[in-house]
Design an enzyme around this catalytic site. Structure first.
Site, mmCIF file in Angstrom:
data_model
loop_
_atom_site.group_PDB
_atom_site.id
_atom_site.type_symbol
_atom_site.label_atom_id
_atom_site.label_comp_id
_atom_site.label_asym_id
_atom_site.label_seq_id
_atom_site.Cartn_x
_atom_site.Cartn_y
_atom_site.Cartn_z
ATOM 1 C CG HIS A 99 -1.976 0.893 1.085
ATOM 2 N ND1 HIS A 99 -1.884 2.336 1.352
ATOM 3 C CD2 HIS A 99 -3.320 0.984 0.866
ATOM 4 C CE1 HIS A 99 -2.853 2.872 0.987
ATOM 5 N NE2 HIS A 99 -3.859 2.011 0.887
ATOM 6 C CD GLU A 156 -5.161 1.362 -3.171
ATOM 7 O OE1 GLU A 156 -6.439 0.893 -2.988
ATOM 8 O OE2 GLU A 156 -4.337 1.710 -2.306
HETATM 9 P P1 PGA Z 1 -9.719 5.818 0.043
HETATM 10 O O1 PGA Z 1 -8.490 4.894 0.375
HETATM 11 O O2 PGA Z 1 -11.004 5.047 -0.018
HETATM 12 O O3 PGA Z 1 -9.981 6.545 1.521
HETATM 13 O O4 PGA Z 1 -9.409 6.737 -0.797
HETATM 14 C C1 PGA Z 1 -8.338 3.859 -0.546
HETATM 15 C C2 PGA Z 1 -7.019 3.054 0.007
HETATM 16 O O5 PGA Z 1 -6.254 3.537 0.619
HETATM 17 O O6 PGA Z 1 -6.915 1.974 -0.561
#
Ligand code: PGA
Length: 234
Positions: A99, A156
């Site tokens: 992440h 992401e």
């Molecule tokens: P968010 O986070 O939905 O707050 O944008 C997504 C993530 O960190 O995977």
């Protein structure tokens, strides 16, 4: 094929909030039927895993468990790390790895992420590997082809995380095309400001979503689930 809805609580919640969320997760016959086309995965902070497992079992909730990290080292003298052995019998099926918050705040390198993925696979825990453009290749370069093909790939875009600014759903077709030769990307997840209003449009072009901000609040999250499910049947 079910669509994956992954709730990443990050470092939010205390015990009573966890109990509230799980005890009030909709579970009557109507809601179970409505959500049958979704695979709901919950990634709570580590201290709540046992509690979550117990309530999920007791209420027979259709929720699978994930963790937000895993030690690359395995069991042994690694103070503060959580190994696959520690997770045995907790029914953890998935782990979120790579992440951007961990790459950024914990300085996780692509080598470390690859080591964690290998460790996860050795414990039969499915890695959800988070990647961002333009680093698709670089962020996974230490993975074997076999390991890469066993991951769910979560696209992401950093700018979309927690910002309310989502990627255009239409762009995910090109993203999948770019990822497929690198990762044999069979399961593409999108993450970044997914909510009840936009989830259906993302699920039209990918296999699931990773949800941060809209997941700790139960109303936000159940609104998102029902919107997702409705979008799939329309
Ligand atoms: P968010 O986070 O939905 O707050 O944008 C997504 C993530 O960190 O995977």
């Amino acid at each position: 094929m079910k669509k994956y809805i992954i709730a990443n609580w990050k470092s939010n919640k205390n015990i009573s909030e966890v109990i509230y969320w799980l005890n009030n997760f909709p579970n009557n016959e109507d809601s179970r039927r409505a959500l049958v086309n979704l695979e709901v995965i919950l990634a709570p902070p580590y201290p709540f895993l046992t509690l979550a497992k117990e309530i999920i079992e007791e209420r027979q909730l259709p929720i699978k468990l994930a963790v937000q990290d895993l030690s690359a080292f395995g069991p042994g003298p690694y103070t503060g790390e959580v190994s696959g052995l520690n997770l045995q019998d907790l029914h953890v099926e998935y782990v979120i790895l790579g992440h951007s918050e961990r790459r950024r705040f914990l300085n996780e390198s692509s080598q470390l992420v690859a080591d964690k993925i290998a460790e996860a696979l050795s414990w039969k825990i499915k890695p959800i590997l988070c990647l961002d453009k333009p680093y698709f290749e670089e962020q996974g370069r230490f993975l074997s082809d076999d390991a890469a093909s066993k991951c769910f790939i979560a696209y992401e875009p950093v700018a979309a995380i927690g910002s309310g600014l989502t990627e255009e759903p239409g762009n995910l077709l090109a993203v999948r095309k770019a990822l497929t030769p690198l990762y044999d990307c069979k399961t593409l997840i999108y993450g970044g400001s997914v909510n009840a209003d936009n989830v259906a449009s993302f699920l039209k072009v990918c296999d699931g979503v990773l949800v941060g901000t809209a997941s700790p609040n139960l109303t936000d999250f159940t609104d998102l689930l029902f919107a997702a499910s409705l979008g799939l049947t329309n």
